[in-house]
Design an enzyme around this catalytic site. Structure first.
Site, PDB file in Angstrom:
ATOM      1  N   LYS A   1      -8.877   4.713  -9.787  1.00 28.27           N
ATOM      2  CA  LYS A   1      -9.499   3.483 -10.286  1.00 28.27           C
ATOM      3  C   LYS A   1      -8.681   2.953 -11.456  1.00 28.27           C
ATOM      4  O   LYS A   1      -8.220   3.737 -12.301  1.00 28.27           O
ATOM      5  CB  LYS A   1     -10.931   3.827 -10.715  1.00 28.27           C
ATOM      6  CG  LYS A   1     -11.795   2.663 -11.141  1.00 28.27           C
ATOM      7  CD  LYS A   1     -13.219   3.162 -11.425  1.00 28.27           C
ATOM      8  CE  LYS A   1     -14.163   2.067 -11.854  1.00 28.27           C
ATOM      9  NZ  LYS A   1     -15.533   2.580 -12.092  1.00 28.27           N
TER      10      LYS A   1
ATOM     11  N   SER B   1     -19.059   0.001  -9.693  1.00 21.43           N
ATOM     12  CA  SER B   1     -17.808  -0.660  -9.992  1.00 21.43           C
ATOM     13  C   SER B   1     -16.566  -0.042  -9.337  1.00 21.43           C
ATOM     14  O   SER B   1     -15.529  -0.703  -9.275  1.00 21.43           O
ATOM     15  CB  SER B   1     -17.591  -0.712 -11.512  1.00 21.43           C
ATOM     16  OG  SER B   1     -17.511   0.590 -12.051  1.00 21.43           O
TER      17      SER B   1
ATOM     18  N   SER C   1     -21.527   4.013 -10.712  1.00 23.91           N
ATOM     19  CA  SER C   1     -20.327   3.373 -10.186  1.00 23.91           C
ATOM     20  C   SER C   1     -19.472   4.193  -9.233  1.00 23.91           C
ATOM     21  O   SER C   1     -18.552   3.645  -8.628  1.00 23.91           O
ATOM     22  CB  SER C   1     -19.439   2.899 -11.327  1.00 23.91           C
ATOM     23  OG  SER C   1     -19.954   1.695 -11.807  1.00 23.91           O
TER      24      SER C   1
END
Ligand code: GLN
Length: 525
Positions: A70, A145, A169
């Site tokens: 990420k 996310s 997330s």
């Protein structure tokens, strides 16, 4: 010995990536330092203590494989945009501890994945860089996310990826894309190299194609790191990550039947409705009522949840209903604490130390104003304003401190069911089963979930972060062409037993893949 990615793999990746846009930076041709499935390269061996924790089976799940990270986790010489326009040009000068540990086993980062700006959101649409599409249906969001990481794993571009979970997330995008998502116990994995959003709630988590690989990656990245003072070794007495052969069913009590507490949507909705009944000023009751209805499961999610319950019963587990009235305060407490910490953590982005600064500014204050005005998206600005509001002098008792008391109450509620820090105490149950999110992956049309409803829907995930407990989300079934995830939550450092249960489920009900998916080894020849 290094390993070159075959052409077939590179073209498979590029084709998918043009459809889903999972990566903010993508280098599928990156060579790995070991042959897939092979041993860790001798030159990169971990200390023998660490190595002993990884069985050869586990090593084979990581060595020589490409993985994605990420874009709020640092990887040297890669971007570190955090999904923000402000940091779009930033290159990281260093690598996060969790990533280093995987590289030491011969895995290679092939890209950085898209996210909601600084991790704030549930769709990845809050990214200032690009949109990411769900591999099951390109008109739908991948969740967030960590939506880029989830989409990349679901499409088979990487067998595993790292994400971060502050309030759901890792687990929610995993559920939306049909992969496994593990949010470890707070402090089990070093946060060094993770750009902070809400430090007391978050950690690095794992998204992977199978339960076995999720476990292997967690085994590789966990442990105390001198560079993160909140990181911890697994405490003595905690259940082992790789349990003994008699107990691969996740049973932690001195009993032969696994007991799973079920926190049903009804129980949670009842608690949420209780908040509306409390009333309050300035539209608080209406807001609470809207929040309670946003927590109601859509029929497909409900069906998958009930099915999971039946399937665990058929696998020999005893299921028992549980209630947690304190959960009704979970979302307000979560957003109070998360916004407060975000407002402090994001103060470093001022255009002086990091980020794009304006061409011209009147004075230093104007420089900071202009940088943030142009660089931050609306959601980030909203959270900073909310955070500074709840921390205003004279207001702390009313919001922030109250939220911290609620947090302690939620933690105590879970400990009463699952056992606390003393592992000698026998817990009442081994794990709690609960939904991940009230909807499946939603679309971007007019029926899309509002930003308020998305926040209210964090109810099912944010409680694990408030309590610092591990939780794993996994694909329960496919309903109407879209995957539905459910989650299991356990006492601190019980990742091993939780993953045992998920593995038992996976063995009986193999995880689904989106149309067009090919496993890494199918395209890699
Ligand atoms: N939806 C939550 C939020 O926006 C989850 C964020 C996260 O876990 N990073 O705060």
């Amino acid at each position: 010995m290094s390993y070159k990615q075959p052409e077939g793999f590179i073209s498979y990746c590029k084709e998918w990536e043009t459809k889903i846009g999972a990566f903010t930076e993508f280098r599928p041709e990156t060579e790995t330092a070991a042959v897939p499935g092979g041993a860790a390269p001798a030159a990169l061996r971990l200390s023998s203590k660490e190595e002993a924790r990884l069985s050869s089976e586990a090593l084979a799940s990581i060595a020589g494989l490409p993985f994605a990270v990420k874009d709020n986790i640092a990887v040297r010489d890669f971007s570190l945009s955090c999904g923000s326009k402000l940091l779009a040009d930033l290159r990281s000068p260093y690598t996060a501890t969790a990533v280093l540990k995987l590289q030491a086993l011969g895995a290679a980062v092939i890209g950085k994945t898209n996210l909601d700006e600084f991790g704030m959101g549930s769709s990845t649409d809050n990214s200032g860089i690009q949109k990411t599409n769900n591999p099951w249906d390109e008109n739908r969001v991948p969740g967030g996310s960590s939506g880029g990481s989830a989409a990349a794993v679901a499409a088979g571009l990487v067998p595993f990826a790292l994400g971060s979970d502050t309030g759901g997330s890792v687990r929610q995008p995993a559920a939306f894309c049909g992969v496994v998502g593990l949010k470890p116990t707070y402090g089990a994995v070093s946060r060094y190299g993770l750009v902070a959003y809400a430090s007391s709630l978050e950690g690095i988590g794992v998204l992977a194609d199978t339960t076995a690989r999720t476990r292997a990656v967690f085994a590789a990245i966990r442990g105390r790191d001198p560079l993160d003072d909140t990181s911890r070794e697994t405490p003595a007495g905690a259940p082992p990550l790789y349990g003994d052969s008699q107990n691969r069913r996740g049973i932690t009590r001195r009993d032969s039947t696994g007991i799973i507490g079920v926190l049903s949507a009804e129980a949670v909705a009842k608690a949420a409705a209780g908040l509306a009944a409390l009333g309050g000023q300035d539209g608080a009751a209406e807001a609470a009522g809207a929040a309670a209805s946003a927590a109601v499961l859509e029929p497909e999610v409900r069906r998958a949840f009930d099915l999971t319950r039946e399937r665990f019963a058929a696998l020999g587990y005893k299921l028992t209903d549980v209630e947690m009235p304190s959960l009704k305060y979970g979302v307000p407490a979560y957003y109070t604490i998360a916004a407060a910490e975000a407002s402090a953590n994001l103060a470093r982005f001022d255009g002086v130390r990091y980020g794009k600064r304006p061409d011209w500014a009147e004075n230093p204050d104007d420089l900071v104003d202009k940088t943030r005005d142009a660089g931050f998206g609306d959601e980030v600005k909203l959270r900073i304003l909310l955070g500074t509001f709840v921390l205003r002098s004279g207001f702390q008792d009313r919001y922030y401190l109250r939220a911290q008391r609620i947090r302690a109450g939620i933690r105590a509620g879970f400990e009463a069911l699952l056992g606390g820090p003393d592992y000698a105490d026998a817990p009442a149950m081994d794990a709690i089963l609960l939904p991940v999110f009230p909807t499946r992956a939603f679309d971007r049309g007019p029926s899309s979930l509002s930003s308020f409803a998305q926040k209210a829907a964090d109810l099912y995930t944010c409680c694990a972060n408030l309590a610092g407990l591990p939780a794993v989300s996994f694909p329960a079934s496919v309903e109407g062409g879209l995957p539905v995830g459910v989650q299991l939550l356990g006492r601190a450092f019980s990742e091993g037993p939780l993953l045992d249960m998920v593995e038992a489920y996976e063995a009986a009900h193999p995880f689904p893949h989106p149309p067009g998916y090919k496993a890494f080894w199918e395209v890699n020849q």
